[in-house]
Write an enzyme that holds these catalytic residues in place. Sequence first.
Site, PDB file in Angstrom:
ATOM      1  N   SER A 122      -5.827   3.262   1.812  1.00 60.58           N
ATOM      2  CA  SER A 122      -6.223   2.526   0.352  1.00 60.58           C
ATOM      3  C   SER A 122      -7.580   2.550   0.123  1.00 60.58           C
ATOM      4  CB  SER A 122      -5.652   0.948   0.279  1.00 60.58           C
ATOM      5  OG  SER A 122      -6.660   0.273   0.611  1.00 60.58           O
ATOM      6  N   HIS A 142      -3.655  -7.037   6.652  1.00 57.96           N
ATOM      7  CA  HIS A 142      -3.948  -8.151   6.396  1.00 57.96           C
ATOM      8  C   HIS A 142      -5.123  -8.755   7.109  1.00 57.96           C
ATOM      9  CE1 HIS A 142      -0.163  -8.042   4.231  1.00 57.96           C
ATOM     10  NE2 HIS A 142       0.353  -9.088   4.606  1.00 57.96           N
TER      11      HIS A 142
END
Length: 208
Positions: A122, A142
């Site tokens: 990403s 996360h």
Amino acid sequence: MKPEDRQAAEAARGFMPPDEGLALHAAAVAALTAVGSAPMLEIGSYCGKSALYLGSAARDAGRVLFALDHHRGSEENQAGWEHHDADLVDPDLDLLDTLATFRSTIHEVGLERVVVALVGHSEVVAPVWGSMLALLFIDGGHGSEPAHRDYELWTPHVAPGGTLAIHDVFPDPNDGGRPPYEIYLRAIESGEFVETGHTGSLRLLRRV
Ligand code: SAH
Ligand code: MG
């Protein structure tokens, strides 16, 4: 959402419970209506479950979902961790590989022309990303660094009136890790987003 899509969504591997998935689908329908022509993007696709909920909304609106994932799994998907699935390990490389399962999921429900897989990291894709987004769904790494990085790099692409959806937001630390909750707070505190709803650990915000 059509019953056959829902069945496929429930059958696909993933962590998103049906009530959260249906809330995500409804948010996508609303966001695509609110923001004309822009696509949606999810960070973290895994085996394609959330992509079905978002993708079926995209199909019905004649739009596109970009599904971004390096397909090597997050920390908690690796061997020895809670969310490890040994069937998803590529035996030659001895590395997790969720891309084939993701592609099967999308193929089975006929969404190959709607859901565009972006296979990569990403943080590598974000700096060259050029399109505004009707909806951004953050459900990638996360840990603190990846979650805050995704927030910083990707939320500027949410169009005014568009939706920011964040998964695994747990205000009570006993329920889960902090970083998704921290970026949810950042979004609220920035003054750029207002909360529009939540279902389970899914938070929905609208860009003002
Ligand atoms: N949204 C999915 C679940 C995603 S799980 C669902 O509900 O069905 C988190 C995913 O994020 C994993 O597949 C992992 O490979 C991906 N991921 C973690 N860090 C990433 C990064 N930096 N870039 C791209 N994908 C990442
Ligand atoms: Mg999640």
